[in-house]
Write a protein that holds these residues in place. Sequence first.
Motif, short mmCIF file in Angstrom:
data_model
loop_
_atom_site.label_atom_id
_atom_site.label_comp_id
_atom_site.label_asym_id
_atom_site.label_seq_id
_atom_site.Cartn_x
_atom_site.Cartn_y
_atom_site.Cartn_z
N GLU A 9 0.83 -1.21 0.00
CA GLU A 9 0.00 0.00 0.00
C GLU A 9 0.86 1.26 0.00
O GLU A 9 0.56 2.23 -0.69
N VAL A 11 3.96 1.55 -1.18
CA VAL A 11 4.58 1.67 -2.50
C VAL A 11 3.56 2.21 -3.50
O VAL A 11 3.89 3.09 -4.32
N LEU A 12 2.35 1.72 -3.45
CA LEU A 12 1.31 2.20 -4.35
C LEU A 12 1.02 3.68 -4.11
O LEU A 12 0.85 4.45 -5.07
N VAL A 14 3.10 5.95 -2.93
CA VAL A 14 4.24 6.73 -3.45
C VAL A 14 4.16 6.82 -4.97
O VAL A 14 4.40 7.90 -5.55
N LEU A 15 3.80 5.73 -5.63
CA LEU A 15 3.68 5.76 -7.09
C LEU A 15 2.56 6.71 -7.53
O LEU A 15 2.72 7.45 -8.52
N LEU A 16 1.44 6.68 -6.84
CA LEU A 16 0.33 7.58 -7.20
C LEU A 16 0.69 9.04 -6.98
O LEU A 16 0.34 9.91 -7.78
N ALA A 18 3.70 10.24 -7.17
CA ALA A 18 4.65 10.57 -8.24
C ALA A 18 3.92 10.84 -9.55
O ALA A 18 4.26 11.78 -10.27
N VAL A 19 2.90 10.05 -9.87
CA VAL A 19 2.12 10.28 -11.08
C VAL A 19 1.39 11.62 -10.99
O VAL A 19 1.31 12.37 -11.96
N THR A 20 0.89 11.93 -9.81
CA THR A 20 0.18 13.20 -9.61
C THR A 20 1.11 14.38 -9.83
O THR A 20 0.74 15.36 -10.49
N GLN A 22 3.81 14.40 -11.65
CA GLN A 22 4.19 14.44 -13.06
C GLN A 22 3.07 15.00 -13.94
O GLN A 22 3.34 15.55 -15.00
#
Length: 97
Positions: A9, A11-12, A14-16, A18-20, A22
């Motif tokens: 959760e 990691v997910l 952090v990825l979200l 990062a996408v936000t 970007q």
Amino acid sequence: MRYLVRLLELVLLVLLVAVTVQNSAIVEFKLFFGQSWNAPLILLLLVFFVAGVLTAMLATFTYSLRVRRELSQLKKELRSRQASSRVTKDPSDALAD
């Protein structure tokens, strides 16, 4: 196992994030009659994702209502058939006693 799920959760998340970050650029969403709406790309993606989820839920809900209505009708029919079969006796029942 619980720690593995929490790690996944995190990691997910952090990825979200990062996408936000970007996709935080302002984009122009053109509507009809020359109207336009300026908003961050991630906000537009979120709005359309939520609209898609709501549309899918509505479609599922209407299907569920239709199936529930059919099940109710079939239960009523079964009850009426059972009630009518209790009234009429089968002659072979007397032989079985």
